[in-house]
Design a protein around this motif. Structure first.
Motif, PDB file in Angstrom:
ATOM      1  N   LEU A  13       0.824  -1.195   0.000  1.00 16.93           N
ATOM      2  CA  LEU A  13       0.000   0.000   0.000  1.00 16.93           C
ATOM      3  C   LEU A  13       0.866   1.255   0.000  1.00 16.93           C
ATOM      4  O   LEU A  13       1.992   1.236   0.521  1.00 16.93           O
ATOM      5  CB  LEU A  13      -0.950  -0.031   1.204  1.00 16.93           C
ATOM      6  CG  LEU A  13      -1.905  -1.235   1.195  1.00 16.93           C
ATOM      7  CD1 LEU A  13      -2.739  -1.268   2.468  1.00 16.93           C
ATOM      8  CD2 LEU A  13      -2.795  -1.214  -0.036  1.00 16.93           C
ATOM      9  N   PRO A  14       0.382   2.338  -0.607  1.00 15.07           N
ATOM     10  CA  PRO A  14       1.184   3.567  -0.714  1.00 15.07           C
ATOM     11  C   PRO A  14       1.711   4.037   0.632  1.00 15.07           C
ATOM     12  O   PRO A  14       1.014   3.962   1.656  1.00 15.07           O
ATOM     13  CB  PRO A  14       0.185   4.579  -1.296  1.00 15.07           C
ATOM     14  CG  PRO A  14      -0.854   3.758  -1.982  1.00 15.07           C
ATOM     15  CD  PRO A  14      -0.950   2.484  -1.193  1.00 15.07           C
ATOM     16  N   GLY A  15       2.960   4.491   0.620  1.00 14.64           N
ATOM     17  CA  GLY A  15       3.599   4.991   1.832  1.00 14.64           C
ATOM     18  C   GLY A  15       4.242   3.925   2.678  1.00 14.64           C
ATOM     19  O   GLY A  15       4.759   4.210   3.760  1.00 14.64           O
ATOM     20  N   ASN A  16       4.226   2.684   2.199  1.00 18.82           N
ATOM     21  CA  ASN A  16       4.785   1.570   2.977  1.00 18.82           C
ATOM     22  C   ASN A  16       5.913   0.863   2.245  1.00 18.82           C
ATOM     23  O   ASN A  16       6.184  -0.309   2.501  1.00 18.82           O
ATOM     24  CB  ASN A  16       3.662   0.584   3.331  1.00 18.82           C
ATOM     25  CG  ASN A  16       2.679   1.181   4.293  1.00 18.82           C
ATOM     26  OD1 ASN A  16       3.012   1.437   5.441  1.00 18.82           O
ATOM     27  ND2 ASN A  16       1.473   1.457   3.825  1.00 18.82           N
ATOM     28  N   GLU A  17       6.578   1.564   1.376  1.00 23.19           N
ATOM     29  CA  GLU A  17       7.664   0.972   0.593  1.00 23.19           C
ATOM     30  C   GLU A  17       8.811   0.492   1.481  1.00 23.19           C
ATOM     31  O   GLU A  17       9.565  -0.408   1.094  1.00 23.19           O
ATOM     32  CB  GLU A  17       8.182   1.974  -0.451  1.00 23.19           C
ATOM     33  CG  GLU A  17       7.178   2.334  -1.522  1.00 23.19           C
ATOM     34  CD  GLU A  17       6.058   3.291  -1.075  1.00 23.19           C
ATOM     35  OE1 GLU A  17       5.039   3.374  -1.785  1.00 23.19           O
ATOM     36  OE2 GLU A  17       6.200   3.944  -0.007  1.00 23.19           O
ATOM     37  N   ASP A  18       8.937   1.048   2.678  1.00 25.25           N
ATOM     38  CA  ASP A  18      10.018   0.672   3.585  1.00 25.25           C
ATOM     39  C   ASP A  18       9.660  -0.496   4.506  1.00 25.25           C
ATOM     40  O   ASP A  18      10.532  -1.029   5.194  1.00 25.25           O
ATOM     41  CB  ASP A  18      10.418   1.872   4.450  1.00 25.25           C
ATOM     42  CG  ASP A  18       9.271   2.368   5.329  1.00 25.25           C
ATOM     43  OD1 ASP A  18       8.131   2.448   4.819  1.00 25.25           O
ATOM     44  OD2 ASP A  18       9.506   2.675   6.513  1.00 25.25           O
ATOM     45  N   VAL A  19       8.396  -0.896   4.520  1.00 24.05           N
ATOM     46  CA  VAL A  19       7.966  -1.981   5.408  1.00 24.05           C
ATOM     47  C   VAL A  19       8.093  -3.307   4.658  1.00 24.05           C
ATOM     48  O   VAL A  19       7.540  -3.464   3.566  1.00 24.05           O
ATOM     49  CB  VAL A  19       6.501  -1.773   5.874  1.00 24.05           C
ATOM     50  CG1 VAL A  19       6.049  -2.935   6.754  1.00 24.05           C
ATOM     51  CG2 VAL A  19       6.365  -0.452   6.624  1.00 24.05           C
TER      52      VAL A  19
ATOM     53  N   PRO B 239      -0.029  -2.178  29.591  1.00 21.37           N
ATOM     54  CA  PRO B 239      -0.567  -3.468  30.020  1.00 21.37           C
ATOM     55  C   PRO B 239      -2.101  -3.470  29.935  1.00 21.37           C
ATOM     56  O   PRO B 239      -2.749  -2.520  30.373  1.00 21.37           O
ATOM     57  CB  PRO B 239      -0.083  -3.595  31.459  1.00 21.37           C
ATOM     58  CG  PRO B 239       1.177  -2.792  31.488  1.00 21.37           C
ATOM     59  CD  PRO B 239       0.909  -1.621  30.576  1.00 21.37           C
ATOM     60  N   GLY B 240      -2.645  -4.502  29.300  1.00 21.50           N
ATOM     61  CA  GLY B 240      -4.083  -4.617  29.126  1.00 21.50           C
ATOM     62  C   GLY B 240      -4.640  -3.902  27.909  1.00 21.50           C
ATOM     63  O   GLY B 240      -5.797  -4.096  27.556  1.00 21.50           O
ATOM     64  N   ALA B 241      -3.833  -3.071  27.255  1.00 18.67           N
ATOM     65  CA  ALA B 241      -4.303  -2.314  26.089  1.00 18.67           C
ATOM     66  C   ALA B 241      -4.224  -3.165  24.824  1.00 18.67           C
ATOM     67  O   ALA B 241      -3.429  -4.096  24.729  1.00 18.67           O
ATOM     68  CB  ALA B 241      -3.471  -1.048  25.921  1.00 18.67           C
ATOM     69  N   ARG B 242      -5.074  -2.827  23.877  1.00 15.69           N
ATOM     70  CA  ARG B 242      -5.073  -3.513  22.581  1.00 15.69           C
ATOM     71  C   ARG B 242      -5.068  -2.470  21.476  1.00 15.69           C
ATOM     72  O   ARG B 242      -5.497  -1.332  21.670  1.00 15.69           O
ATOM     73  CB  ARG B 242      -6.271  -4.441  22.472  1.00 15.69           C
ATOM     74  CG  ARG B 242      -7.603  -3.766  22.535  1.00 15.69           C
ATOM     75  CD  ARG B 242      -8.741  -4.793  22.533  1.00 15.69           C
ATOM     76  NE  ARG B 242     -10.036  -4.162  22.580  1.00 15.69           N
ATOM     77  CZ  ARG B 242     -10.691  -3.842  23.684  1.00 15.69           C
ATOM     78  NH1 ARG B 242     -10.155  -4.082  24.858  1.00 15.69           N
ATOM     79  NH2 ARG B 242     -11.865  -3.262  23.628  1.00 15.69           N
ATOM     80  N   ALA B 243      -4.590  -2.902  20.299  1.00 18.61           N
ATOM     81  CA  ALA B 243      -4.539  -1.997  19.151  1.00 18.61           C
ATOM     82  C   ALA B 243      -4.620  -2.813  17.872  1.00 18.61           C
ATOM     83  O   ALA B 243      -4.137  -3.955  17.809  1.00 18.61           O
ATOM     84  CB  ALA B 243      -3.246  -1.184  19.171  1.00 18.61           C
ATOM     85  N   LEU B 244      -5.221  -2.212  16.853  1.00 20.94           N
ATOM     86  CA  LEU B 244      -5.279  -2.800  15.524  1.00 20.94           C
ATOM     87  C   LEU B 244      -4.103  -2.221  14.747  1.00 20.94           C
ATOM     88  O   LEU B 244      -4.080  -1.033  14.430  1.00 20.94           O
ATOM     89  CB  LEU B 244      -6.619  -2.459  14.864  1.00 20.94           C
ATOM     90  CG  LEU B 244      -7.008  -3.239  13.631  1.00 20.94           C
ATOM     91  CD1 LEU B 244      -7.005  -4.747  13.880  1.00 20.94           C
ATOM     92  CD2 LEU B 244      -8.378  -2.784  13.144  1.00 20.94           C
ATOM     93  N   VAL B 245      -3.113  -3.066  14.471  1.00 20.24           N
ATOM     94  CA  VAL B 245      -1.847  -2.609  13.900  1.00 20.24           C
ATOM     95  C   VAL B 245      -1.821  -2.895  12.397  1.00 20.24           C
ATOM     96  O   VAL B 245      -1.971  -4.045  11.977  1.00 20.24           O
ATOM     97  CB  VAL B 245      -0.655  -3.301  14.597  1.00 20.24           C
ATOM     98  CG1 VAL B 245       0.663  -2.813  14.027  1.00 20.24           C
ATOM     99  CG2 VAL B 245      -0.716  -3.063  16.106  1.00 20.24           C
ATOM    100  N   PRO B 246      -1.613  -1.865  11.568  1.00 20.07           N
ATOM    101  CA  PRO B 246      -1.554  -2.069  10.116  1.00 20.07           C
ATOM    102  C   PRO B 246      -0.268  -2.771   9.703  1.00 20.07           C
ATOM    103  O   PRO B 246       0.751  -2.701  10.397  1.00 20.07           O
ATOM    104  CB  PRO B 246      -1.597  -0.637   9.563  1.00 20.07           C
ATOM    105  CG  PRO B 246      -1.010   0.203  10.654  1.00 20.07           C
ATOM    106  CD  PRO B 246      -1.401  -0.469  11.951  1.00 20.07           C
ATOM    107  N   THR B 247      -0.325  -3.448   8.549  1.00 19.06           N
ATOM    108  CA  THR B 247       0.862  -4.131   8.015  1.00 19.06           C
ATOM    109  C   THR B 247       1.358  -3.523   6.708  1.00 19.06           C
ATOM    110  O   THR B 247       2.419  -3.908   6.217  1.00 19.06           O
ATOM    111  CB  THR B 247       0.574  -5.624   7.775  1.00 19.06           C
ATOM    112  OG1 THR B 247      -0.468  -5.730   6.807  1.00 19.06           O
ATOM    113  CG2 THR B 247       0.188  -6.328   9.061  1.00 19.06           C
TER     114      THR B 247
END
Length: 147
Positions: free
Chosen positions: A9-15, A42-50
């Motif tokens: 996806l655009p902007g993720n050329e380095d990932v 601790p106890g927190a959650r997140a939706l992390v993009p790839t």
């Protein structure tokens, strides 16, 4: 061999795109495409993009699973595990992480956060019936065989 197409996806050329970290690895490591470091308390959650989307044949599903090292060392794991990505999904692959550890954990851009394992999905036909065949177990459920 099944073809799986990955679209960066655009902007993720380095990932980095998903990759197997050894010759016989079942899973493909997924990397965080966070714009800036993301700290999970601790106890927190997140939706992390790839940073990528994909297309795979209808005979496959992709399962998102925790990385054992992150789970053991830091208590970082995936909720809804294994998470399923269906063959007709074309959006960005994201990983639902939770910090079950005792300390805050910071996710850096490009860090390996989970793994993706592909599985074959059989085509199933559901049939309604009034009777089911008997088995020795019958309707015995949770804990019916002991400890």
């Amino acid at each position: 061999m099944f073809p799986v197409q990955l679209k960066r996806l655009p902007g993720n050329e380095d990932v980095p795109l998903p990759q197997q970290m050894s010759e016989w690895a079942a899973g493909f490591d997924l990397h965080a495409a966070v714009e800036s470091p993301l700290t999970l308390a601790p106890g927190a959650r997140a939706l992390v993009p790839t940073g990528f989307a994909m297309a795979m044949p209808r005979e496959l599903e992709a399962q998102i699973r925790p990385r054992s090292g992150l789970a053991f060392k830091h208590g970082i794991t995936c909720l809804n595990s294994p998470g399923t990505i269906d063959a007709d999904y074309r959006g960005e692959v994201k990983v639902l992480l939770i910090n079950l550890g005792q300390e805050p954990f910071t996710i850096e851009r490009g860090e390996r956060i989970a793994q993706m394992v592909f599985q074959q999905v059989p085509q199933i036909r559901i049939e309604e019936t009034d009777e089911l065949p008997d088995t020795t177990r019958g309707s015995g459920g949770f804990g019916h065989t002991g400890k």
